[in-house]
Design a protein around this motif. Sequence first.
Motif, mmCIF file in Angstrom:
data_model
loop_
_atom_site.group_PDB
_atom_site.id
_atom_site.type_symbol
_atom_site.label_atom_id
_atom_site.label_comp_id
_atom_site.label_asym_id
_atom_site.label_seq_id
_atom_site.Cartn_x
_atom_site.Cartn_y
_atom_site.Cartn_z
ATOM 1 N N VAL A 43 0.852 -1.180 0.000
ATOM 2 C CA VAL A 43 0.000 0.000 0.000
ATOM 3 C C VAL A 43 0.891 1.234 0.000
ATOM 4 N N GLU B 230 -2.182 -7.687 -3.874
ATOM 5 C CA GLU B 230 -2.418 -6.464 -4.630
ATOM 6 C C GLU B 230 -1.368 -5.419 -4.311
ATOM 7 N N ILE C 291 -1.354 -1.560 -4.127
ATOM 8 C CA ILE C 291 -2.343 -0.488 -4.136
ATOM 9 C C ILE C 291 -1.680 0.871 -3.982
ATOM 10 N N ARG D 114 -8.912 1.127 -3.998
ATOM 11 C CA ARG D 114 -8.663 0.049 -3.073
ATOM 12 C C ARG D 114 -8.886 -1.300 -3.717
#
Lengths: 362, 362
Positions: free
Chosen positions: A156, A321, A323, A353
């Motif tokens: 993230v 992921e 992000i 997201r």
Amino acid sequence: MGRVTIGDVARRARVSPAAVSAAFNDPAQLSKTTVSRILATALRLGYAPNPHARALLSRRVGVLGVLFPQAVSTVFANPFFSAFLEGVGEITDERAVGLLTVSPAHGSLARAIAAAPVDGFVIVGLDEAHDEVAPLRRRGVPFVIVDGDSEVASSVNVDDEAGAYQAARFLLGQGHGDVLVLGFHMPPADLHQPRGVAGRRLAGYRRAFAEANVPLAEDSVVRTPVSLNGGDEALEKVLSRGRRPSALLAVSDIMALGAMRAARRNGLRVPEDLAVIGFDDIPLATASHPTLSTVHQPIREKGRVATRLLLRELDDSGPREQIVLPTELVLRETTSTGKAPLRREKGGSYRGRRTLTRAAAG
Amino acid sequence: MGRVTIGDVARRARVSPAAVSAAFNDPAQLSKTTVSRILATALRLGYAPNPHARALLSRRVGVLGVLFPQAVSTVFANPFFSAFLEGVGEITDERAVGLLTVSPAHGSLARAIAAAPVDGFVIVGLDEAHDEVAPLRRRGVPFVIVDGDSEVASSVNVDDEAGAYQAARFLLGQGHGDVLVLGFHMPPADLHQPRGVAGRRLAGYRRAFAEANVPLAEDSVVRTPVSLNGGDEALEKVLSRGRRPSALLAVSDIMALGAMRAARRNGLRVPEDLAVIGFDDIPLATASHPTLSTVHQPIREKGRVATRLLLRELDDSGPREQIVLPTELVLRETTSTGKAPLRREKGGSYRGRRTLTRAAAG
DNA sequence: TCTCTCTCCTGAACCGTTTCAGGAGGCCAA
DNA sequence: TTGGCCTCCTGAAACGGTTCAGGAGAGAGA
């Protein structure tokens, strides 16, 4: 006399240890009367299952580690991390798991990592390829990277470059000629590394300066610790040398607030004599006076998203992921000169997201 | 393929598991060549001892729990707790132990406590006799109480009553007639309990009011959550009813700062229209503008002392202690009217870190 | 009465370390 | 050659739970 174990309870309740275990974990397989007898006995003896023993076999302790490359005391002194942990805490509370802050033990992050009784890590401010992080993958310990580069692991980040660019562009657009930049203090080895949060934010500032054809002198970038005092002392030093910048860009709000304290002490009015733009938009940015213009990033959201990604990985549910959350320039009182109207500018691209940027095989 | 265990290393290095264990924990009992062969093998395989297995046998996991009766996310939203954890972190860093924040798991503090893989607890804001705390003693888990009553366990408190008294006395001495008090929001059950931090602070205010023969009306005490918004909304509500207090006493700085935000929004000048005194002296109190007058308590020191007491108990070195640290009224800009000179008043009695107030047998 | 099924419980293996008594082998002195 | 003492290593028993195959006993159906 030692602690009361499952065996003690079993003896007193006249059942096997296996029955006691079942009474706690799968009461359906026992008769109601037996279960209640066991539970009553356990309560009477003050029995609680040993978390270590339980974890040894089940390979789950119910604790998430949040890994910082800095000392714990430094972490808690920084409102950014508090806000981040607030987001992490929202999810861990919801899922009833614990939260362990992990920091270098006697200088060794590796040792701290090895000793931490956790199911996985949220790693803040380190790249996946970092020497201390790489072994985790080999050992099969799940982790999520926050504010760092990753190829395989979930991560993230926010769009630091774009946010910084917007901030610098705004100030330059106001006609400020002498802009002071407060950057992250860091070990010399990392100083010129273009990656990482520090590099991306400076790069954003630099792009705006280049575009505006304004030179950004080397001594206009002051590197200082991320704290009130860091910002305070940095500006104090610059002012004491006789320099009078008309605007200040800080890579973190807490630095900016510290610098404002120094400005006030030196008789400078904000924003009239010194315009200020911070970075992060910590909760205090709206409580300071004048309220702080800054580059907003969704700090709590970052914590929530990272934690959800980690839990998802622990549950083997869903892909990894990478992000990138958006940043946004928020103009408040430290930049309002009366001339310029208050406005908001979108900074980062919001890839969202739920947007799968790159998925990696488990 | 599972994680690499001590057995894998032993096989590859052609020794017994016991030898591998020794290589890590007591190399002296092995020959130099064997030790280096084992360590090299371990490094190559990426072996790290399993913390749970180690903890199971050694009864030490190297983690301290900090127990809050509130959600983790609430804790980190509160600068007071951040500062406290900063103090705790200074000691845990020094001793290379981990820091686990423990909060109610799905509403049950007992469950969270039972599941926490820790060697002991620093318990914040709960009394020793509390239903969730008492079982710990029976189970032999060491703990230290902070901001709560204790008879047997070590504890660290500050002199809340005296600090609050000084603050209220100062305002009343300035001639303020309409003083608004912002208290802790709490469950109805605890509302009228005289003990605990909330009770002691209110008691201090009340004593000063009584001494000055000024009535403190029931609707002058507003209970609100410990947060910027809590303070903001509390004052907003009072102002919207048309009331115009000339001074404000808040049981926490963060509330006070929130209230100042509301005051500014409503066109009230601080301190001219509204004098403000907070409580705690969080780092931000000096960064706000105007700077916040408040009752200083040594927050970080509190964390350090509590943690040292816990570690001491874990090491069986030294007696238990009940410690009361001093508070002190610190006057800054939110109370300076020009008439009153800046001054400092000692609040609490300093019984001292090393002062043994009551020692209890192990 | 015999067999089958179902309910409720137990025994034993196992998780990955540490610990400790003791064994193997080498060396030295008598 | 024997005894004793070192040094270096091993085997097996913990630590405190969970898991799972299977046993005992009761009840039902034939």
